[in-house]
Write an enzyme that holds these catalytic residues in place. Structure first.
Site, PDB file in Angstrom:
ATOM      1  N   ARG A 240       0.838  -1.208   0.000  1.00 57.79           N
ATOM      2  CA  ARG A 240       0.000   0.000   0.000  1.00 57.79           C
ATOM      3  C   ARG A 240       0.872   1.257   0.000  1.00 57.79           C
ATOM      4  NH1 ARG A 240      -1.745  -0.306   6.342  1.00 57.79           N
ATOM      5  NH2 ARG A 240      -0.083   1.059   7.091  1.00 57.79           N
ATOM      6  N   ILE A 242       3.116   4.422  -0.475  1.00 56.47           N
ATOM      7  CA  ILE A 242       4.266   4.726  -1.323  1.00 56.47           C
ATOM      8  C   ILE A 242       4.860   3.431  -1.898  1.00 56.47           C
ATOM      9  CG2 ILE A 242       6.624   5.656  -1.271  1.00 56.47           C
ATOM     10  CD1 ILE A 242       5.625   7.728   0.816  1.00 56.47           C
ATOM     11  N   ASP A 261       5.638  -7.740   2.286  1.00 57.74           N
ATOM     12  CA  ASP A 261       4.964  -7.041   3.385  1.00 57.74           C
ATOM     13  C   ASP A 261       4.646  -8.045   4.488  1.00 57.74           C
ATOM     14  OD1 ASP A 261       3.394  -5.029   4.895  1.00 57.74           O
ATOM     15  OD2 ASP A 261       3.338  -3.959   2.993  1.00 57.74           O
ATOM     16  N   ASP A 284       7.936 -10.543   7.773  1.00 60.74           N
ATOM     17  CA  ASP A 284       8.145  -9.416   8.682  1.00 60.74           C
ATOM     18  C   ASP A 284       9.650  -9.150   8.695  1.00 60.74           C
ATOM     19  OD1 ASP A 284       8.633  -7.774  10.866  1.00 60.74           O
ATOM     20  OD2 ASP A 284       6.899  -8.544  11.976  1.00 60.74           O
ATOM     21  N   GLY A 313       8.127   1.169   6.599  1.00 61.36           N
ATOM     22  CA  GLY A 313       8.449   2.094   7.682  1.00 61.36           C
ATOM     23  C   GLY A 313       7.195   2.417   8.474  1.00 61.36           C
ATOM     24  N   ALA A 321       9.961  12.670  26.202  1.00 60.85           N
ATOM     25  CA  ALA A 321       9.592  12.463  27.604  1.00 60.85           C
ATOM     26  C   ALA A 321       8.433  11.481  27.751  1.00 60.85           C
ATOM     27  CB  ALA A 321       9.213  13.804  28.242  1.00 60.85           C
ATOM     28  N   ASN A 370      12.130  16.455  13.867  1.00 58.26           N
ATOM     29  CA  ASN A 370      10.731  16.845  13.977  1.00 58.26           C
ATOM     30  C   ASN A 370      10.247  16.636  15.404  1.00 58.26           C
ATOM     31  OD1 ASN A 370       8.384  17.889  13.013  1.00 58.26           O
ATOM     32  ND2 ASN A 370       7.720  16.035  11.951  1.00 58.26           N
ATOM     33  N   TYR A 376      11.549   8.293  15.042  1.00 57.95           N
ATOM     34  CA  TYR A 376      11.425   8.238  13.576  1.00 57.95           C
ATOM     35  C   TYR A 376      12.598   8.968  12.908  1.00 57.95           C
ATOM     36  CZ  TYR A 376       9.057   8.769   9.003  1.00 57.95           C
ATOM     37  OH  TYR A 376       8.715   8.746   7.674  1.00 57.95           O
TER      38      TYR A 376
HETATM   39  N1  LIG Z   1       3.637   9.469   3.719  1.00 57.46           N
HETATM   40  C1  LIG Z   1       4.571  10.403   3.834  1.00 57.46           C
HETATM   41  O1  LIG Z   1       4.284  11.604   3.749  1.00 57.46           O
HETATM   42  C2  LIG Z   1       6.010   9.998   4.059  1.00 57.46           C
HETATM   43  C3  LIG Z   1       6.954  11.016   4.194  1.00 57.46           C
HETATM   44  C4  LIG Z   1       8.282  10.683   4.378  1.00 57.46           C
HETATM   45  C5  LIG Z   1       8.665   9.355   4.413  1.00 57.46           C
HETATM   46  N2  LIG Z   1       7.740   8.372   4.299  1.00 57.46           N
HETATM   47  C6  LIG Z   1       8.230   6.984   4.349  1.00 57.46           C
HETATM   48  O2  LIG Z   1       7.769   6.279   3.213  1.00 57.46           O
HETATM   49  C7  LIG Z   1       7.618   4.896   3.527  1.00 57.46           C
HETATM   50  C8  LIG Z   1       6.235   4.433   3.148  1.00 57.46           C
HETATM   51  O3  LIG Z   1       5.297   5.228   3.849  1.00 57.46           O
HETATM   52  P1  LIG Z   1       3.709   5.176   3.609  1.00 57.46           P
HETATM   53  O4  LIG Z   1       3.198   6.516   3.912  1.00 57.46           O
HETATM   54  O5  LIG Z   1       3.422   4.542   2.313  1.00 57.46           O
HETATM   55  O6  LIG Z   1       3.297   4.226   4.848  1.00 57.46           O
HETATM   56  P2  LIG Z   1       2.260   3.000   4.934  1.00 57.46           P
HETATM   57  O7  LIG Z   1       2.033   2.786   6.387  1.00 57.46           O
HETATM   58  O8  LIG Z   1       1.075   3.213   4.065  1.00 57.46           O
HETATM   59  O9  LIG Z   1       3.102   1.780   4.347  1.00 57.46           O
HETATM   60  C9  LIG Z   1       4.163   1.167   5.032  1.00 57.46           C
HETATM   61  C10 LIG Z   1       4.180  -0.291   4.679  1.00 57.46           C
HETATM   62  O10 LIG Z   1       5.268  -0.904   5.380  1.00 57.46           O
HETATM   63  C11 LIG Z   1       4.797  -2.173   5.870  1.00 57.46           C
HETATM   64  N3  LIG Z   1       5.568  -2.630   7.026  1.00 57.46           N
HETATM   65  C12 LIG Z   1       5.554  -2.098   8.268  1.00 57.46           C
HETATM   66  N4  LIG Z   1       6.295  -2.855   9.096  1.00 57.46           N
HETATM   67  C13 LIG Z   1       6.789  -3.892   8.366  1.00 57.46           C
HETATM   68  C14 LIG Z   1       7.613  -4.999   8.670  1.00 57.46           C
HETATM   69  N5  LIG Z   1       8.068  -5.206   9.909  1.00 57.46           N
HETATM   70  N6  LIG Z   1       7.918  -5.861   7.673  1.00 57.46           N
HETATM   71  C15 LIG Z   1       7.445  -5.673   6.425  1.00 57.46           C
HETATM   72  N7  LIG Z   1       6.652  -4.628   6.076  1.00 57.46           N
HETATM   73  C16 LIG Z   1       6.333  -3.747   7.050  1.00 57.46           C
HETATM   74  C17 LIG Z   1       3.346  -1.886   6.252  1.00 57.46           C
HETATM   75  O11 LIG Z   1       2.601  -3.068   6.401  1.00 57.46           O
HETATM   76  C18 LIG Z   1       2.891  -1.008   5.102  1.00 57.46           C
HETATM   77  O12 LIG Z   1       2.373  -1.776   4.046  1.00 57.46           O
HETATM   78  C19 LIG Z   1       7.930   4.763   5.006  1.00 57.46           C
HETATM   79  O13 LIG Z   1       9.272   4.365   5.176  1.00 57.46           O
HETATM   80  C20 LIG Z   1       7.730   6.183   5.525  1.00 57.46           C
HETATM   81  O14 LIG Z   1       8.465   6.419   6.686  1.00 57.46           O
HETATM   82  C21 LIG Z   1       6.419   8.665   4.125  1.00 57.46           C
END
Ligand SMILES: NC(=O)c1ccc[n+]([C@@H]2O[C@H](COP(=O)([O-])OP(=O)(O)OC[C@H]3O[C@@H](n4cnc5c(N)ncnc54)[C@H](O)[C@@H]3O)[C@@H](O)[C@H]2O)c1
Length: 470
Positions: A240, A242, A261, A284, A313, A321, A370, A376
């Site tokens: 899902r 990105i 995933d 995982d 992620g 805190a 942040n 994070y």
């Molecule tokens: N959405 C934003 O604005 C944004 C901004 C900066 C960075 N990011 C980074 O982009 C990436 C994708 O973000 P997103 O918004 O699509 O998030 P999302 O939560 O929609 O997707 C993250 C995916 O990672 C999978 N995942 C989580 N833990 C896992 C594990 N232990 N093993 C395997 N898969 C696992 C989840 O199941 C999920 O499908 C992340 O690394 C996030 O930190 C997102």
């Protein structure tokens, strides 16, 4: 996930209101569609005398079929005749309705050898910058200061960074972008993939960036619509958001994608994998034997892997805190430590094939920090640390490692933010809007391309030139 304000601001009544009140009017960005021309209009190509890249640039512009003009400067005469560019001279008397406009302004600044010569950049852009089309491109090519021939040249080349970042802030209103590519001597042959990316609609949300291309032997790309043909890619978190977009884009560019995933996401994962003709791998990444399972999977089915995208992620936001220890552990383990373990295993076991690409998804939070995201931001800064540490190690294979750092991207995660935080995030960048998941995906695909061998150790923000950390 829709930007209602943008729709209002670009409507007829909305335009009048935003103009009167001095509010941002985020322009709709041109994005890649299959079969579209790389550039939607003419290019003006300029160069400081003594530059080394104008010829190579004119060749790429010729190859992409963009009508190219050069100013009537003596030192550009050969470029004009050799690559089929026409000369075009600025005339202040030109009728405003008829004036020539440009989809891209491209400038070879490598000839600038001392600070007074920075005037060359001023005199090229000053008369024409207003003529950039909506979603147009400014691209400046320069010599990396660290390999400049003299101290004076190093200073002048470094100064271009401020020039380009400021231009980006001035033209963002129209959805146009400005970026700087530091191209090392000898990198010309490995530059086409980067030039195509920055000139095209694929780089819609990459703005105010400084990218380094080193000398490297880039593979020849026969089909620029499908540069990843024949490559096997793994995308973590591919069910899902990105990750789904990255899987789709890599697949559209020819790669066979293994979407990985957690088992809880099994159904969505299978749906994505089936849709793009790839395969699903439920795993995982924090499991202690995940690196071995992943390596076994790609080795057994494909003999190895060419592209690994670390996208999985999570966030668990709390001020330091208030942060429980498990919130710290979870975020660090998923976002950073498991990536480090997987990289080490794939490299030690030689599962990443020569020409391999590792691309990690960091975040602007990892650059700027942040409030409420100590865990994070630490993990995402660690992702950048991984790129720094591994870039020289993988170079000898040869392979590359790099990261994208998204800013505000329209996803379920950002849609769930409180409205004021969300609006601030969306508008606090030069394009005054959030990016789309496909903007991150296109950037990953450029970095993953066999043509991007010269781009190693880079961190590229996909943030519309966010004010955070810049
Ligand atoms: N959405 C934003 O604005 C944004 C901004 C900066 C960075 N990011 C980074 O982009 C990436 C994708 O973000 P997103 O918004 O699509 O998030 P999302 O939560 O929609 O997707 C993250 C995916 O990672 C999978 N995942 C989580 N833990 C896992 C594990 N232990 N093993 C395997 N898969 C696992 C989840 O199941 C999920 O499908 C992340 O690394 C996030 O930190 C997102």
């Amino acid at each position: 996930m829709t930007d209602r304000y943008q729709r209002f601001a670009t409507s007829k009544p909305g335009k009048a209101v935003t103009k009167r009140l001095g509010l941002p009017a985020p322009a709709p960005l041109r994005r890649y569609e299959p079969g579209q021309p790389l550039l939607d209009g003419a290019v003006l190509l300029g160069a400081a005398p003594g530059g080394r890249l104008a010829g190579a640039l004119a060749e790429v512009l010729g190859a992409v079929g963009a009508p190219t003009f050069v100013p009537p400067d003596e030192h550009l005469r050969e470029v004009a005749t050799g690559a089929g560019a026409r000369t075009w001279a600025f005339s202040p008397d030109e009728d405003e309705d008829e004036e020539q406009r440009f989809a891209a302004l491209v400038f070879d600044a490598t000839g600038i050898a001392d600070t007074p010569e920075l005037h060359e950049a001023y005199s090229f852009f000053h008369p024409v910058i207003r003529r950039i089309e909506s979603s147009g491109r400014v691209l400046v090519l320069a010599t990396p200061p660290e390999v400049a021939e003299s101290r004076r040249q190093a200073i002048a080349q470094r100064a271009l960074d401020g020039f380009v970042r400021s231009v980006a802030k001035e033209i963002g209103n129209g959805g146009a972008t400005a970026n700087l590519v530091y191209m090392a001597p000898g990198a010309e042959a490995a530059a086409e993939s980067t030039l195509r990316f920055f000139l095209s609609a694929r780089s819609a949300y990459v703005n105010g960036q400084v990218v380094r291309v080193g000398a490297a032997e880039a593979a020849t790309v026969d089909d620029w619509e499908r540069p990843l043909a024949g490559k096997v890619a793994v995308v973590t978190g591919g069910s899902r958001g990105i990750g789904e977009s990255i899987a789709e884009t890599l697949s559209a560019q020819g790669a066979h994608v293994v979407c990985l995933d957690v088992p809880q996401q099994g159904e969505a994962l299978t749906e994505v994998a089936n849709r793009i003709g790839g395969e699903a791998l439920q795993l995982d990444i924090t499991d202690s034997d995940a690196p071995r399972k992943l390596a076994d999977h790609v080795r057994r089915r494909h003999g190895g892997v060419d592209i690994v995208v670390h996208n999985a992620g999570v966030t668990r936001d709390k001020t330091l805190a208030r942060m429980a220890e498990d919130q710290w552990h979870l975020v660090l383990d998923i976002n950073l430590s498991s990536q480090v373990r997987i990289n080490d295993f794939l490299l030690d076991a030689d599962v990443l094939r020569p020409g391999g690409r590792i691309v990690s998804v960091s975040s602007v939070s990892g650059i700027a920090g942040n409030r409420g995201q100590v865990n994070y931001a630490t993990s995402k800064a660690g992702v950048i640390g991984t790129v720094d540490a591994l870039a020289p190690v993988v170079a000898s294979r040869p392979a590359t490692i790099k990261a994208v750092a998204p800013g505000f991207i329209e996803t379920q995660m950002t849609a769930a933010m409180p409205v004021t935080t969300r609006e601030a995030g969306r508008r606090m960048n030069s394009l005054a809007q959030g990016g789309l998941t496909v903007d991150v995906a296109e950037t990953v695909a450029w970095l993953a391309s066999p043509g991007s061998a010269g781009v190693n150790g880079n961190v590229v923000r996909v943030c519309g030139q966010s004010l955070l950390g810049s």
